[in-house]
Motif scaffolding. Structure first.
Motif, PDB file in Angstrom:
ATOM      1  N   GLY A   1      57.131  45.653 -71.167  1.00 51.05           N
ATOM      2  CA  GLY A   1      57.962  44.725 -70.410  1.00 51.05           C
ATOM      3  C   GLY A   1      57.335  43.351 -70.320  1.00 51.05           C
ATOM      4  O   GLY A   1      58.034  42.336 -70.230  1.00 51.05           O
ATOM      5  N   GLY A   2      55.998  43.303 -70.341  1.00 46.37           N
ATOM      6  CA  GLY A   2      55.309  42.023 -70.356  1.00 46.37           C
ATOM      7  C   GLY A   2      55.541  41.266 -71.649  1.00 46.37           C
ATOM      8  O   GLY A   2      55.669  40.036 -71.658  1.00 46.37           O
ATOM      9  N   LEU A   3      55.606  41.989 -72.756  1.00 47.43           N
ATOM     10  CA  LEU A   3      55.910  41.346 -74.043  1.00 47.43           C
ATOM     11  C   LEU A   3      57.293  40.712 -74.020  1.00 47.43           C
ATOM     12  O   LEU A   3      57.496  39.591 -74.501  1.00 47.43           O
ATOM     13  N   LEU A   4      58.259  41.443 -73.463  1.00 41.34           N
ATOM     14  CA  LEU A   4      59.620  40.919 -73.358  1.00 41.34           C
ATOM     15  C   LEU A   4      59.655  39.722 -72.412  1.00 41.34           C
ATOM     16  O   LEU A   4      60.409  38.760 -72.635  1.00 41.34           O
ATOM     17  N   ALA A   5      58.832  39.765 -71.368  1.00 40.57           N
ATOM     18  CA  ALA A   5      58.745  38.635 -70.443  1.00 40.57           C
ATOM     19  C   ALA A   5      58.157  37.411 -71.130  1.00 40.57           C
ATOM     20  O   ALA A   5      58.576  36.277 -70.881  1.00 40.57           O
ATOM     21  N   ILE A   6      57.179  37.634 -71.995  1.00 38.04           N
ATOM     22  CA  ILE A   6      56.604  36.532 -72.782  1.00 38.04           C
ATOM     23  C   ILE A   6      57.680  35.887 -73.635  1.00 38.04           C
ATOM     24  O   ILE A   6      57.793  34.654 -73.710  1.00 38.04           O
TER      25      ILE A   6
ATOM     26  N   PRO B   1      50.234  44.639 -73.567  1.00 38.53           N
ATOM     27  CA  PRO B   1      49.432  44.971 -74.752  1.00 38.53           C
ATOM     28  C   PRO B   1      49.396  43.887 -75.822  1.00 38.53           C
ATOM     29  O   PRO B   1      50.413  43.323 -76.186  1.00 38.53           O
ATOM     30  N   VAL B   2      48.205  43.626 -76.274  1.00 38.26           N
ATOM     31  CA  VAL B   2      47.980  42.924 -77.532  1.00 38.26           C
ATOM     32  C   VAL B   2      47.245  43.878 -78.472  1.00 38.26           C
ATOM     33  O   VAL B   2      47.547  43.972 -79.655  1.00 38.26           O
ATOM     34  N   PHE B   3      46.320  44.614 -77.872  1.00 36.33           N
ATOM     35  CA  PHE B   3      45.576  45.648 -78.597  1.00 36.33           C
ATOM     36  C   PHE B   3      45.792  46.983 -77.882  1.00 36.33           C
ATOM     37  O   PHE B   3      45.657  47.060 -76.664  1.00 36.33           O
ATOM     38  N   LEU B   4      46.123  48.018 -78.644  1.00 38.87           N
ATOM     39  CA  LEU B   4      46.415  49.334 -78.084  1.00 38.87           C
ATOM     40  C   LEU B   4      45.241  50.289 -78.284  1.00 38.87           C
ATOM     41  O   LEU B   4      44.504  50.187 -79.265  1.00 38.87           O
ATOM     42  N   GLN B   5      45.099  51.234 -77.374  1.00 40.57           N
ATOM     43  CA  GLN B   5      43.990  52.181 -77.429  1.00 40.57           C
ATOM     44  C   GLN B   5      44.191  53.275 -78.483  1.00 40.57           C
ATOM     45  O   GLN B   5      43.224  53.746 -79.071  1.00 40.57           O
ATOM     46  N   ASP B   6      45.419  53.692 -78.712  1.00 41.71           N
ATOM     47  CA  ASP B   6      45.703  54.855 -79.558  1.00 41.71           C
ATOM     48  C   ASP B   6      45.321  54.582 -81.020  1.00 41.71           C
ATOM     49  O   ASP B   6      45.863  53.673 -81.653  1.00 41.71           O
ATOM     50  N   TRP B   7      44.422  55.368 -81.574  1.00 41.16           N
ATOM     51  CA  TRP B   7      43.940  55.169 -82.949  1.00 41.16           C
ATOM     52  C   TRP B   7      45.037  55.418 -83.986  1.00 41.16           C
ATOM     53  O   TRP B   7      44.921  54.977 -85.139  1.00 41.16           O
ATOM     54  N   ARG B   8      46.118  56.098 -83.571  1.00 38.34           N
ATOM     55  CA  ARG B   8      47.200  56.421 -84.515  1.00 38.34           C
ATOM     56  C   ARG B   8      48.138  55.251 -84.782  1.00 38.34           C
ATOM     57  O   ARG B   8      48.939  55.297 -85.719  1.00 38.34           O
ATOM     58  N   VAL B   9      48.044  54.223 -83.961  1.00 36.14           N
ATOM     59  CA  VAL B   9      48.989  53.105 -84.061  1.00 36.14           C
ATOM     60  C   VAL B   9      49.049  52.489 -85.456  1.00 36.14           C
ATOM     61  O   VAL B   9      50.142  52.249 -85.992  1.00 36.14           O
ATOM     62  N   PRO B  10      47.920  52.218 -86.127  1.00 36.55           N
ATOM     63  CA  PRO B  10      48.001  51.597 -87.460  1.00 36.55           C
ATOM     64  C   PRO B  10      48.724  52.456 -88.498  1.00 36.55           C
ATOM     65  O   PRO B  10      49.186  51.941 -89.517  1.00 36.55           O
ATOM     66  N   PHE B  11      48.835  53.761 -88.223  1.00 40.32           N
ATOM     67  CA  PHE B  11      49.436  54.673 -89.193  1.00 40.32           C
ATOM     68  C   PHE B  11      50.853  55.103 -88.801  1.00 40.32           C
ATOM     69  O   PHE B  11      51.433  55.976 -89.438  1.00 40.32           O
ATOM     70  N   VAL B  12      51.402  54.472 -87.754  1.00 44.86           N
ATOM     71  CA  VAL B  12      52.654  54.967 -87.204  1.00 44.86           C
ATOM     72  C   VAL B  12      53.828  54.839 -88.176  1.00 44.86           C
ATOM     73  O   VAL B  12      54.751  55.647 -88.156  1.00 44.86           O
ATOM     74  N   LYS B  13      53.791  53.828 -89.055  1.00 45.98           N
ATOM     75  CA  LYS B  13      54.904  53.674 -89.998  1.00 45.98           C
ATOM     76  C   LYS B  13      55.033  54.888 -90.915  1.00 45.98           C
ATOM     77  O   LYS B  13      56.131  55.232 -91.349  1.00 45.98           O
ATOM     78  N   LEU B  14      53.908  55.526 -91.199  1.00 44.76           N
ATOM     79  CA  LEU B  14      53.922  56.742 -91.994  1.00 44.76           C
ATOM     80  C   LEU B  14      54.088  57.981 -91.119  1.00 44.76           C
ATOM     81  O   LEU B  14      54.893  58.873 -91.430  1.00 44.76           O
TER      82      LEU B  14
ATOM     83  N   TYR C   1      55.235  33.336 -79.640  1.00 41.94           N
ATOM     84  CA  TYR C   1      55.737  33.166 -78.276  1.00 41.94           C
ATOM     85  C   TYR C   1      54.679  32.691 -77.280  1.00 41.94           C
ATOM     86  O   TYR C   1      54.962  31.831 -76.433  1.00 41.94           O
ATOM     87  N   LEU C   2      53.470  33.235 -77.360  1.00 46.98           N
ATOM     88  CA  LEU C   2      52.428  32.813 -76.416  1.00 46.98           C
ATOM     89  C   LEU C   2      52.166  31.314 -76.517  1.00 46.98           C
ATOM     90  O   LEU C   2      51.951  30.634 -75.504  1.00 46.98           O
ATOM     91  N   GLY C   3      52.191  30.800 -77.716  1.00 45.91           N
ATOM     92  CA  GLY C   3      51.906  29.390 -77.935  1.00 45.91           C
ATOM     93  C   GLY C   3      52.978  28.455 -77.416  1.00 45.91           C
ATOM     94  O   GLY C   3      52.741  27.244 -77.307  1.00 45.91           O
ATOM     95  N   LYS C   4      54.155  28.986 -77.089  1.00 45.17           N
ATOM     96  CA  LYS C   4      55.247  28.155 -76.590  1.00 45.17           C
ATOM     97  C   LYS C   4      55.304  28.084 -75.073  1.00 45.17           C
ATOM     98  O   LYS C   4      55.989  27.237 -74.516  1.00 45.17           O
ATOM     99  N   ILE C   5      54.612  28.979 -74.405  1.00 44.11           N
ATOM    100  CA  ILE C   5      54.709  29.064 -72.944  1.00 44.11           C
ATOM    101  C   ILE C   5      54.018  27.878 -72.285  1.00 44.11           C
ATOM    102  O   ILE C   5      52.888  27.530 -72.625  1.00 44.11           O
ATOM    103  N   LYS C   6      54.706  27.295 -71.289  1.00 41.99           N
ATOM    104  CA  LYS C   6      54.182  26.136 -70.587  1.00 41.99           C
ATOM    105  C   LYS C   6      54.124  26.360 -69.080  1.00 41.99           C
ATOM    106  O   LYS C   6      53.723  25.450 -68.347  1.00 41.99           O
TER     107      LYS C   6
ATOM    108  N   LEU D   1      47.226  31.111 -74.196  1.00 37.34           N
ATOM    109  CA  LEU D   1      48.223  30.318 -73.474  1.00 37.34           C
ATOM    110  C   LEU D   1      47.786  28.855 -73.549  1.00 37.34           C
ATOM    111  O   LEU D   1      47.416  28.239 -72.558  1.00 37.34           O
ATOM    112  N   LYS D   2      47.808  28.329 -74.737  1.00 37.14           N
ATOM    113  CA  LYS D   2      47.226  27.018 -75.024  1.00 37.14           C
ATOM    114  C   LYS D   2      47.915  25.868 -74.287  1.00 37.14           C
ATOM    115  O   LYS D   2      47.295  24.840 -74.000  1.00 37.14           O
TER     116      LYS D   2
END
Length: 279
Positions: free
Chosen positions: A99-104, A147-160, A207-212, A238-239
Motif C-alpha cells: 500500500g505504501g508503493l501505491l501511495a508513492i 518494500p524496496v528490498f524483500l526478505q524472501d529469497w524466492r522473489v528473484p525466481f518468482v517469474k518461473l 515515482y520516488l524522484g517526483k515526490i515533493k 526522496l531527492k
C-alpha cells in the motif's frame, strides 16, 4: 477450501469534523481491517475524515486476487482520493507495505479530475469544485513498512516459480489485537507478484524522484517481509523533499504490519503528529 474474507473487513469511511482527509491503503494479501485502528485513532484524536480502501482482488477470494495487477490495485487508491476530495480540501495518504508503493505512486502526481460536485464538510455543501483547484493532489505521505528490498529469497525466481507453485502458504500472522483486525489471506498467490515487483522498480526509478511533499517513513527492525534497509533507501531517494520535511521512525522490535504490532500506539501518535505538523 479457499478462505472468504468477511464483509466487515472491507473498505470503511469515517466522517471527521474538519476539512482534511486521510486515505489508508493496506498491503498485498491484506485487508482494510489492518488499517482500521489507525483510522479510528486519526478520526477520534484528530477529527480527520478517513477512507480505508479495499484493493482489487482483496476482501474476496485468492482466486480473484490472482487475476489482478498493480494497475487494478491503484484504481482503488485513485478513486479513494477523489472520494475524499469531495469531502475535504486537504488530502493525506498512508500506505502499509505494498500500500505504501501505491501511495508513492499517488503522491508522485495524480491526474486532474473534472468533478463539478460541491465540497461536503460536516454534511454541508460548500465551494463548488469548479471554483477550487481541480487537482486531487496529496499533501503529505506516510509510508509504513514499504518494500524496496524483500526478505524472501524466492522473489528473484518468482517469474518461473509461479508456474509450479501458484500459491505460497503464509498463515495468519498473529498480533496482539482482536481477530477482526487480522483479516488478510493465509495464502499468497504468486501470479501477481511480478506485477508487484514491477511497481517496486517504478517507484525506485521514477515515482520516488517526483515526490515533493512532506514524507514520514516508518520501519520495524524485526520485519521478516521487508528488509529494513528499504526505509533508508526511500529516505535517501526522496531527492526533491527537503531534509526538514522528511522523517524516518525506526521501531526496534516491530514486525511487518506496524499498524497491528505492539508498537502500534507509537505509530498512531507519530502519524497524527506528522499530519498536524506545520512545515
Amino acid at each position: 477450501m479457499t478462505r472468504i474474507i468477511p464483509k466487515e473487513a472491507g473498505a470503511f469511511f469515517l466522517q471527521g469534523s474538519r476539512d482534511a482527509g486521510i486515505l489508508l491503503v493496506h498491503g498485498y494479501t491484506g485487508a482494510p481491517a489492518e488499517m482500521r485502528m489507525l483510522g479510528d485513532y486519526l478520526q477520534a484524536k484528530g477529527g480527520y475524515t478517513v477512507q480505508g480502501v479495499c484493493l482489487a482482488g482483496h476482501c474476496a477470494t485468492v482466486e480473484m486476487l490472482e487475476q489482478t495487477t498493480w494497475h487494478d490495485w491503484y484504481k482503488a487508491v485513485e478513486d479513494g482520493v477523489k472520494k475524499l476530495h469531495r469531502h475535504c480540501r486537504h488530502i493525506y495518504i498512508a500506505g502499509q507495505s505494498m500500500g505504501g508503493l501505491l501511495a508513492i505512486k499517488a503522491a508522485s502526481g495524480l491526474p486532474l479530475t473534472d468533478s463539478s460536485e460541491g465540497l461536503l464538510i460536516n454534511g454541508n455543501r460548500e465551494d463548488p469544485a469548479e471554483k477550487r483547484a481541480k487537482t486531487c493532489s496529496v499533501e503529505k505521505l506516510i509510508l509504513l513498512a514499504t518494500p524496496v528490498f524483500l526478505q524472501d529469497w524466492r522473489v528473484p525466481f518468482v517469474k518461473l516459480l509461479r508456474y509450479f507453485i501458484p500459491r505460497l502458504y503464509t498463515g495468519q500472522h498473529s498480533y496482539n489485537v482482536p481477530e477482526e483486525y487480522m483479516q488478510g489471506y493465509t495464502e499468497m498467490p504468486t501470479k501477481p507478484v511480478p506485477s508487484l515487483l514491477e511497481l517496486i522498480e517504478l517507484c525506485k526509478k521514477e515515482y520516488l524522484g517526483k515526490i515533493k511533499i512532506p514524507t514520514l517513513i516508518v520501519q520495524g527492525n524485526a520485519d521478516r517481509t521487508v528488509k529494513p534497509e528499504s526505509a533508508t533507501y526511500i529516505y535517501e531517494h526522496l531527492k526533491r523533499v527537503p531534509d526538514k520535511q522528511k522523517e524516518l521512525l525506526w521501531l526496534p522490535k516491530a514486525r511487518h504490519v506496524v499498524t497491528l504490532d505492539d508498537a502500534r500506539e507509537t505509530v498512531y501518535e507519530k502519524c497524527l503528529e506528522f499530519i498536524e505538523k506545520q512545515f
